[in-house]
Scaffold this motif. Structure first.
Motif, mmCIF file in Angstrom:
data_model
loop_
_atom_site.group_PDB
_atom_site.id
_atom_site.type_symbol
_atom_site.label_atom_id
_atom_site.label_comp_id
_atom_site.label_asym_id
_atom_site.label_seq_id
_atom_site.Cartn_x
_atom_site.Cartn_y
_atom_site.Cartn_z
ATOM 1 N N THR A 14 5.752 49.835 -4.667
ATOM 2 C CA THR A 14 6.593 50.792 -3.962
ATOM 3 C C THR A 14 8.037 50.312 -4.056
ATOM 4 N N GLY A 15 8.980 51.205 -3.794
ATOM 5 C CA GLY A 15 10.389 50.862 -3.892
ATOM 6 C C GLY A 15 10.776 49.662 -3.049
ATOM 7 N N GLY A 16 10.191 49.539 -1.857
ATOM 8 C CA GLY A 16 10.517 48.435 -0.963
ATOM 9 C C GLY A 16 10.088 47.074 -1.475
ATOM 10 N N LYS A 17 9.080 47.028 -2.323
ATOM 11 C CA LYS A 17 8.563 45.768 -2.860
ATOM 12 C C LYS A 17 9.024 45.502 -4.292
ATOM 13 N N LEU A 18 9.829 46.397 -4.854
ATOM 14 C CA LEU A 18 10.233 46.281 -6.251
ATOM 15 C C LEU A 18 10.998 44.996 -6.537
ATOM 16 N N LEU A 19 12.053 44.730 -5.793
ATOM 17 C CA LEU A 19 12.880 43.549 -6.044
ATOM 18 C C LEU A 19 12.073 42.262 -5.850
ATOM 19 N N GLU A 20 11.304 42.191 -4.784
ATOM 20 C CA GLU A 20 10.488 41.006 -4.519
ATOM 21 C C GLU A 20 9.477 40.767 -5.640
ATOM 22 N N THR A 21 8.836 41.835 -6.116
ATOM 23 C CA THR A 21 7.852 41.716 -7.193
ATOM 24 C C THR A 21 8.501 41.226 -8.481
ATOM 25 N N VAL A 22 9.647 41.800 -8.834
ATOM 26 C CA VAL A 22 10.335 41.404 -10.070
ATOM 27 C C VAL A 22 10.788 39.948 -9.986
ATOM 28 N N LYS A 23 11.317 39.528 -8.838
ATOM 29 C CA LYS A 23 11.729 38.129 -8.687
ATOM 30 C C LYS A 23 10.540 37.193 -8.844
ATOM 31 N N ASN A 24 9.405 37.535 -8.269
ATOM 32 C CA ASN A 24 8.218 36.697 -8.388
ATOM 33 C C ASN A 24 7.720 36.618 -9.825
ATOM 34 N N VAL A 25 7.779 37.728 -10.541
ATOM 35 C CA VAL A 25 7.355 37.751 -11.939
ATOM 36 C C VAL A 25 8.249 36.842 -12.779
ATOM 37 N N VAL A 26 9.561 36.945 -12.572
ATOM 38 C CA VAL A 26 10.506 36.135 -13.348
ATOM 39 C C VAL A 26 10.331 34.650 -13.019
ATOM 40 N N ARG A 27 10.139 34.324 -11.743
ATOM 41 C CA ARG A 27 9.941 32.928 -11.345
ATOM 42 C C ARG A 27 8.658 32.337 -11.918
ATOM 43 N N ALA A 28 7.644 33.169 -12.110
ATOM 44 C CA ALA A 28 6.362 32.686 -12.633
ATOM 45 C C ALA A 28 6.500 32.150 -14.055
ATOM 46 N N GLY A 29 7.494 32.605 -14.785
ATOM 47 C CA GLY A 29 7.786 32.067 -16.112
ATOM 48 C C GLY A 29 7.076 32.795 -17.241
ATOM 49 N N ASN A 30 7.413 32.397 -18.471
ATOM 50 C CA ASN A 30 6.860 32.942 -19.702
ATOM 51 C C ASN A 30 7.060 34.445 -19.842
ATOM 52 N N VAL A 31 8.131 34.975 -19.265
ATOM 53 C CA VAL A 31 8.411 36.401 -19.340
ATOM 54 C C VAL A 31 9.399 36.664 -20.460
ATOM 55 N N ARG A 32 9.025 37.545 -21.374
ATOM 56 C CA ARG A 32 9.919 37.934 -22.468
ATOM 57 C C ARG A 32 10.739 39.161 -22.120
ATOM 58 N N ARG A 33 10.106 40.094 -21.410
ATOM 59 C CA ARG A 33 10.755 41.375 -21.146
ATOM 60 C C ARG A 33 10.196 41.962 -19.855
ATOM 61 N N VAL A 34 11.060 42.656 -19.111
ATOM 62 C CA VAL A 34 10.639 43.386 -17.918
ATOM 63 C C VAL A 34 11.097 44.833 -18.097
ATOM 64 N N VAL A 35 10.162 45.766 -17.951
ATOM 65 C CA VAL A 35 10.450 47.194 -18.055
ATOM 66 C C VAL A 35 10.066 47.818 -16.723
ATOM 67 N N ILE A 36 10.953 48.630 -16.160
ATOM 68 C CA ILE A 36 10.660 49.328 -14.916
ATOM 69 C C ILE A 36 10.643 50.817 -15.214
ATOM 70 N N ARG A 37 9.524 51.461 -14.822
ATOM 71 C CA ARG A 37 9.355 52.896 -15.062
ATOM 72 C C ARG A 37 9.256 53.632 -13.737
ATOM 73 N N ASN A 38 9.808 54.831 -13.698
ATOM 74 C CA ASN A 38 9.741 55.652 -12.490
ATOM 75 C C ASN A 38 8.376 56.332 -12.408
ATOM 76 N N PRO A 39 8.104 57.077 -11.323
ATOM 77 C CA PRO A 39 6.780 57.695 -11.154
ATOM 78 C C PRO A 39 6.366 58.643 -12.284
ATOM 79 N N SER A 40 7.326 59.262 -12.972
ATOM 80 C CA SER A 40 6.979 60.164 -14.073
ATOM 81 C C SER A 40 6.802 59.433 -15.401
ATOM 82 N N GLY A 41 6.917 58.108 -15.389
ATOM 83 C CA GLY A 41 6.693 57.309 -16.595
ATOM 84 C C GLY A 41 7.929 57.048 -17.427
ATOM 85 N N ARG A 42 9.073 57.516 -16.993
ATOM 86 C CA ARG A 42 10.317 57.313 -17.741
ATOM 87 C C ARG A 42 10.855 55.903 -17.484
ATOM 88 N N THR A 43 11.266 55.231 -18.539
ATOM 89 C CA THR A 43 11.835 53.896 -18.417
ATOM 90 C C THR A 43 13.227 53.990 -17.817
#
Length: 92
Positions: A14-43
């Motif tokens: 959900t929008g409220g957890k977006l920033l926290e989720t992305v920060k946790n993913v980046v901190r976990a490491g081994n990330v090459r790319r992060v793509v965020i898509r809206n509810p209709s699937g658009r990047t």
């Protein structure tokens, strides 16, 4: 498109957890790319990350993600990771 030797995972948030989720993913490491898509699937954000990107370098990225969280309620975070993450289940 996934690079050779890597894999992707999708996380619905959900929008409220977006920033926290992305920060946790980046901190976990081994990330090459992060793509965020809206509810209709658009990047709405597609950011390649290098292994050395930390701290101040990521601040504009996190600010953009924070701004997106205000615009909609549901997002899909697509994470491309290096293949050798050690996340496979262990025997034992």
């Amino acid at each position: 498109m996934t690079a050779p030797g890597s894999y992707t995972e999708e996380i619905k948030v959900t929008g409220g957890k977006l920033l926290e989720t992305v920060k946790n993913v980046v901190r976990a490491g081994n990330v090459r790319r992060v793509v965020i898509r809206n509810p209709s699937g658009r990047t709405v954000l597609d950011v390649p990350l290098s292994a050395g990107a930390v701290g101040v370098v990521l601040m504009p990225f996190f600010a953009a993600v924070g701004g997106l969280a205000l615009l909609a309620t549901h997002y899909t975070v697509v994470v491309e990771r290096d293949g050798g993450t050690g996340l496979a289940p262990r025997d034992g």
